[in-house]
Design a protein around this motif. Sequence first.
Motif, PDB file in Angstrom:
ATOM      1  N   ASP A  63       1.055  -1.167   0.099  1.00  0.00           N
ATOM      2  CA  ASP A  63      -0.067   0.097  -0.035  1.00  0.00           C
ATOM      3  C   ASP A  63       1.043   1.352   0.010  1.00  0.00           C
ATOM      4  O   ASP A  63       2.182   1.258  -0.008  1.00  0.00           O
ATOM      5  CB  ASP A  63      -0.769  -0.108   1.110  1.00  0.00           C
ATOM      6  N   ALA A  64       0.313   2.418   0.050  1.00  0.00           N
ATOM      7  CA  ALA A  64       1.050   3.751   0.306  1.00  0.00           C
ATOM      8  C   ALA A  64       0.158   4.577   1.213  1.00  0.00           C
ATOM      9  O   ALA A  64      -0.890   4.268   1.476  1.00  0.00           O
ATOM     10  CB  ALA A  64       1.133   4.308  -1.158  1.00  0.00           C
ATOM     11  N   ARG A  98      -1.012  12.646  -2.248  1.00  0.00           N
ATOM     12  CA  ARG A  98       0.668  13.191  -2.261  1.00  0.00           C
ATOM     13  C   ARG A  98       1.319  11.801  -1.683  1.00  0.00           C
ATOM     14  O   ARG A  98       1.742  12.123  -0.576  1.00  0.00           O
ATOM     15  CB  ARG A  98       0.657  14.407  -1.543  1.00  0.00           C
ATOM     16  N   PRO A  99       1.486  10.765  -2.364  1.00  0.00           N
ATOM     17  CA  PRO A  99       2.035   9.630  -1.602  1.00  0.00           C
ATOM     18  C   PRO A  99       3.569   9.827  -1.243  1.00  0.00           C
ATOM     19  O   PRO A  99       4.235  10.799  -1.885  1.00  0.00           O
ATOM     20  CB  PRO A  99       2.122   8.550  -3.012  1.00  0.00           C
ATOM     21  N   ARG A 100       3.661   9.456  -0.030  1.00  0.00           N
ATOM     22  CA  ARG A 100       5.065   9.841   0.626  1.00  0.00           C
ATOM     23  C   ARG A 100       5.760   8.589   1.082  1.00  0.00           C
ATOM     24  O   ARG A 100       7.064   8.615   1.168  1.00  0.00           O
ATOM     25  CB  ARG A 100       4.892  10.739   1.885  1.00  0.00           C
ATOM     26  N   SER A 146       3.940  10.324  -8.746  1.00  0.00           N
ATOM     27  CA  SER A 146       2.557  10.908  -9.115  1.00  0.00           C
ATOM     28  C   SER A 146       1.674   9.554  -8.277  1.00  0.00           C
ATOM     29  O   SER A 146       1.943   8.552  -8.124  1.00  0.00           O
ATOM     30  CB  SER A 146       2.333  10.869 -10.630  1.00  0.00           C
ATOM     31  N   PRO A 147       0.384  10.286  -7.813  1.00  0.00           N
ATOM     32  CA  PRO A 147      -0.318   9.258  -7.418  1.00  0.00           C
ATOM     33  C   PRO A 147      -0.872   8.060  -8.436  1.00  0.00           C
ATOM     34  O   PRO A 147      -1.220   6.879  -8.190  1.00  0.00           O
ATOM     35  CB  PRO A 147      -1.736  10.027  -7.169  1.00  0.00           C
ATOM     36  N   ARG A 148      -0.822   8.671  -9.688  1.00  0.00           N
ATOM     37  CA  ARG A 148      -0.998   7.563 -10.721  1.00  0.00           C
ATOM     38  C   ARG A 148      -0.060   6.621 -11.014  1.00  0.00           C
ATOM     39  O   ARG A 148      -0.361   5.335 -11.078  1.00  0.00           O
ATOM     40  CB  ARG A 148      -1.294   8.381 -11.984  1.00  0.00           C
ATOM     41  N   ALA A 149       1.298   6.968 -10.803  1.00  0.00           N
ATOM     42  CA  ALA A 149       2.275   6.185 -10.842  1.00  0.00           C
ATOM     43  C   ALA A 149       2.233   5.149  -9.715  1.00  0.00           C
ATOM     44  O   ALA A 149       2.620   3.733  -9.759  1.00  0.00           O
ATOM     45  CB  ALA A 149       3.603   6.721 -10.889  1.00  0.00           C
ATOM     46  N   VAL A 150       2.083   5.720  -8.447  1.00  0.00           N
ATOM     47  CA  VAL A 150       2.071   4.531  -7.450  1.00  0.00           C
ATOM     48  C   VAL A 150       0.766   3.741  -7.597  1.00  0.00           C
ATOM     49  O   VAL A 150       0.944   2.660  -7.192  1.00  0.00           O
ATOM     50  CB  VAL A 150       1.859   5.413  -6.062  1.00  0.00           C
ATOM     51  N   ALA A 151      -0.353   4.004  -8.139  1.00  0.00           N
ATOM     52  CA  ALA A 151      -1.693   3.347  -8.252  1.00  0.00           C
ATOM     53  C   ALA A 151      -1.317   2.011  -9.310  1.00  0.00           C
ATOM     54  O   ALA A 151      -1.610   1.072  -9.047  1.00  0.00           O
ATOM     55  CB  ALA A 151      -2.589   4.021  -8.536  1.00  0.00           C
TER      56      ALA A 151
END
Length: 177
Positions: free
Chosen positions: A74-75, A80-82, A130-135
Amino acid sequence: MPRLFTAIEVPEDIGLALSGYRGGLSGARWIDVENYHITLRFLGDVDEDVAQEAALLLGKIRRQPFDVAIEGLDAFGGARPRALIAKVAPSPAILELQAEHERLMRRAGLPAESRKFTPHVTLARLRDASPRAVADYLGLRGGPARLSFRAEQFVIYSSRDSVGGGPYVVEAAYPLR
């Protein structure tokens, strides 16, 4: 002043299994496998008297060893994923141990922890991911098959003030018995 926190160490074999998720995410600073842990309570930069009092109080904990289960990736951070994390099942045993650490550290004079305890292993710190890259990363990886290990002790770690944490040094170890 030492920067201290209490934690459960992640065994080497579990760390190696989790290290297979390293890479493939732009903006990730991957944590070294030997620094994987589950933080129970951050003490912060404390003076020697507080550090000694905390160590003494933690030595009074009497709890049985327990199983720790890692249940997926998960993130933290939402829009703003950290951090990229391996989620740890919030079993009664780990929640009770963490709550006891919280009570004892408040008795040692530390302020209450403001964040809700969410057991996890940090795999990477994220900067400009980016949130998209993390997802997409999480969607492709899915996470590990359920991994588990037996927590036989908890430790006090010290760390130096650095980007991404580590290296961490075990200052004291407390067996669960």
